[in-house]
Design a protein around this motif. Sequence first.
Motif, PDB file in Angstrom:
ATOM      1  N   VAL A 180      40.589  44.847  38.307  1.00  0.00           N
ATOM      2  CA  VAL A 180      40.375  44.545  39.714  1.00  0.00           C
ATOM      3  C   VAL A 180      39.070  43.740  39.755  1.00  0.00           C
ATOM      4  CG1 VAL A 180      39.927  45.472  42.008  1.00  0.00           C
ATOM      5  CG2 VAL A 180      41.514  46.661  40.470  1.00  0.00           C
TER       6      VAL A 180
ATOM      7  N   GLY B 157      44.712  44.970  44.632  1.00  0.00           N
ATOM      8  CA  GLY B 157      43.521  44.145  44.774  1.00  0.00           C
ATOM      9  C   GLY B 157      43.274  43.241  43.578  1.00  0.00           C
TER      10      GLY B 157
ATOM     11  N   LYS C  46      48.760  42.642  43.438  1.00  0.00           N
ATOM     12  CA  LYS C  46      48.127  42.267  44.711  1.00  0.00           C
ATOM     13  C   LYS C  46      47.871  43.494  45.579  1.00  0.00           C
ATOM     14  CE  LYS C  46      49.473  37.462  44.784  1.00  0.00           C
ATOM     15  NZ  LYS C  46      50.465  36.473  45.177  1.00  0.00           N
TER      16      LYS C  46
END
Length: 127
Positions: free
Chosen positions: A125, A66, A63
């Motif tokens: 990502v 991203g 997290k």
Amino acid sequence: MSVRHISTGSPFEAQIGYSRAVVADGWVFVAGTTGYDYATMAMPDAIEDQCRNTLATIDKALKAAGSGLDHVVRVTYIVPDAADWPRCWPITSAAFATARPAATMICAALQNPEMKIEIEVTARVPA
């Protein structure tokens, strides 16, 4: 190439010289992670609890990059005792229900005897 390093504050990161995760060119590489609760540096006894802690630490790193568990494309599990591994299946199956990454399980000794599982992932990502 842009590279970003992510730390969880684990003392092992500084002592050994690594980052919990490295973000490069749309990829997130998360280092082998064990089941410590890094807030207390406590290691639970049960492999299931270690597995949950490990995945929570990995999710936090993803997290911060991203990304998230749903974007994992590759996972490697390392357990010292292969007989313990099936107890983790419901936990890993739930964590990776969306991603369904390519996976490998290796049976090998870990750094400390209390460690019962180590997990390493590679994720994307999302665009």
